[in-house]
Design a protein around this motif. Structure first.
Motif, PDB file in Angstrom:
ATOM      1  N   THR A 198      31.082  50.847  45.538  1.00  0.00           N
ATOM      2  CA  THR A 198      32.207  50.413  44.773  1.00  0.00           C
ATOM      3  C   THR A 198      32.074  48.248  45.402  1.00  0.00           C
ATOM      4  O   THR A 198      30.434  48.874  45.763  1.00  0.00           O
ATOM      5  CB  THR A 198      33.595  50.149  45.129  1.00  0.00           C
ATOM      6  OG1 THR A 198      34.574  49.838  44.147  1.00  0.00           O
ATOM      7  CG2 THR A 198      34.384  50.071  45.983  1.00  0.00           C
ATOM      8  N   HIS A 200      34.327  46.819  43.802  1.00  0.00           N
ATOM      9  CA  HIS A 200      36.143  46.512  43.540  1.00  0.00           C
ATOM     10  C   HIS A 200      36.568  47.100  44.619  1.00  0.00           C
ATOM     11  O   HIS A 200      37.022  47.939  45.128  1.00  0.00           O
ATOM     12  CB  HIS A 200      36.235  46.864  42.147  1.00  0.00           C
ATOM     13  CG  HIS A 200      35.552  45.729  40.971  1.00  0.00           C
ATOM     14  ND1 HIS A 200      34.281  46.957  40.477  1.00  0.00           N
ATOM     15  CD2 HIS A 200      35.433  44.876  40.828  1.00  0.00           C
ATOM     16  CE1 HIS A 200      33.277  46.369  39.319  1.00  0.00           C
ATOM     17  NE2 HIS A 200      34.598  44.853  39.935  1.00  0.00           N
ATOM     18  N   THR A 205      40.257  44.426  41.354  1.00  0.00           N
ATOM     19  CA  THR A 205      39.628  43.498  41.878  1.00  0.00           C
ATOM     20  C   THR A 205      38.221  42.781  42.834  1.00  0.00           C
ATOM     21  O   THR A 205      38.114  43.977  43.101  1.00  0.00           O
ATOM     22  CB  THR A 205      40.453  41.881  42.473  1.00  0.00           C
ATOM     23  OG1 THR A 205      40.520  42.023  43.796  1.00  0.00           O
ATOM     24  CG2 THR A 205      41.592  41.775  42.104  1.00  0.00           C
ATOM     25  N   ARG A 206      37.568  42.402  42.245  1.00  0.00           N
ATOM     26  CA  ARG A 206      35.433  42.294  42.945  1.00  0.00           C
ATOM     27  C   ARG A 206      36.616  41.708  44.137  1.00  0.00           C
ATOM     28  O   ARG A 206      36.616  40.738  44.481  1.00  0.00           O
ATOM     29  CB  ARG A 206      34.681  41.661  42.460  1.00  0.00           C
ATOM     30  CG  ARG A 206      33.679  41.143  42.285  1.00  0.00           C
ATOM     31  CD  ARG A 206      32.636  40.339  41.813  1.00  0.00           C
ATOM     32  NE  ARG A 206      30.937  40.074  41.842  1.00  0.00           N
ATOM     33  CZ  ARG A 206      30.677  40.880  41.520  1.00  0.00           C
ATOM     34  NH1 ARG A 206      30.894  41.980  40.674  1.00  0.00           N
ATOM     35  NH2 ARG A 206      29.075  41.238  41.682  1.00  0.00           N
TER      36      ARG A 206
END
Length: 227
Positions: A198, A200, A205-206
Motif C-alpha cells: 500500500t 497509504h 493519507t499518503r
C-alpha cells in the motif's frame, strides 16, 4: 514476525520514495530494521529498472542489503519474466549475495519446478496462496505459507492453510492492506507492510516512505496484542 515489503512490482512513478536500487533498498531496510522488522521482501531490479533474478543483480542487491542489516532475513520474489529455474540455478555460488528465502506463487504453473530449483541452491521457500486450492500434496521443504487475501477471503484461506502446521504470513494489498493486517495481527500470525502492499497509511493519507508505513504497523500490532 513483522516483514517489510519494500518495493514489489511498483514503478518509480507510483511513489517518489520507492526504493529500486541496491543502495536505496539497503537504506530502507536499515530504517525498518530499526523499527523492529526482522524480515524484508524485495524485488531486485536490473540497470534499466526491470525486475530480475539474474545472478549478478541478485548478488549485488542482496549483498548490499545484507551489509546494511546483517542477520535479518532477506527474501525475493520469483514472480518475474524469464527462465526462472535457470536463473535461480546461478545463485549457488553467490554466498553473501544469495537470498535467504524466495516466494513462489501456487498459481504459477511452474511452482514445483521453481521450488526444486530453490532447494538445489539452499534457499528457503515461501509459498504464496491467494485462492482456494488443493494443498493436500505439497512437497516437503516449504518453509512458510504467505496468504495474500482480501478482507472477505482471509478467513476461508486461513481455514485451508492453518491445518498444514506451517508458519503463516497473512497480508492484503491496496484497499485490503490495512484491514487484513489488523485481522492478522489480532490472530497473531506473521504480518507484513510496506510500499509493495500500500502507498497509504491507515487514515488514507499518503505515506512518506516504507519506514512510516512500518511505524504505523508497529503501533497497530501493539494495539492488537493480547493483554
Amino acid at each position: 514476525m513483522l516483514q517489510a515489503c519494500l518495493n514489489g512490482s511498483r514503478t518509480a512513478e507510483e511513489h517518489p520514495a520507492l526504493p529500486l536500487s541496491p543502495e536505496r533498498l539497503a537504506e530502507d531496510a536499515a530504517d525498518v530494521a530499526a523499527l523492529g522488522v526482522t524480515s524484508v521482501h524485495l524485488h531486485p531490479r536490473d540497470v534499466i529498472g526491470a525486475q530480475t533474478l539474474a545472478g549478478p543483480e541478485i548478488a549485488t542487491t542482496i549483498a548490499t542489503v545484507r551489509a546494511a542489516v546483517p542477520g535479518i532475513e532477506i527474501g525475493v520474489s520469483t514472480n518475474v519474466p524469464g527462465n526462472r529455474a535457470r536463473l535461480i540455478g546461478s545463485w549457488g555460488p553467490l554466498a553473501a549475495g544469495r537470498p535467504d528465502i524466495a516466494s513462489v506463487h501456487l498459481s504459477d504453473p511452474a511452482w514445483r519446478e521453481l521450488t526444486e530449483a530453490l532447494h538445489r541452491v539452499n534457499v528457503a521457500v515461501e509459498l504464496v496462496v491467494a485462492d482456494l486450492a488443493d494443498l493436500r500434496e505439497l512437497p516437503e521443504g516449504i518453509n512458510r505459507i504467505t496468504v495474500r487475501a482480501t478482507r472477505d477471503s482471509a478467513e476461508d484461506l486461513l481455514a485451508q492453510v492453518e491445518p498444514l502446521g506451517l508458519p503463516v504470513l497473512l497480508h492484503g494489498r491496496d484497499a485490503d492492506a490495512w484491514p487484513v493486517f489488523t485481522y492478522a495481527a489480532r490472530l497473531e500470525h506473521h504480518v507484513r507492510m510496506g510500499l509493495e502492499d500500500t502507498l497509504h497509511k491507515p487514515d488514507g493519507t499518503r505515506a512518506r516512505n516504507n519506514a512510516e508505513l512500518v511505524a504505523c504497523a508497529r503501533r497497530n500490532q501493539r494495539a492488537k496484542a493480547p493483554n
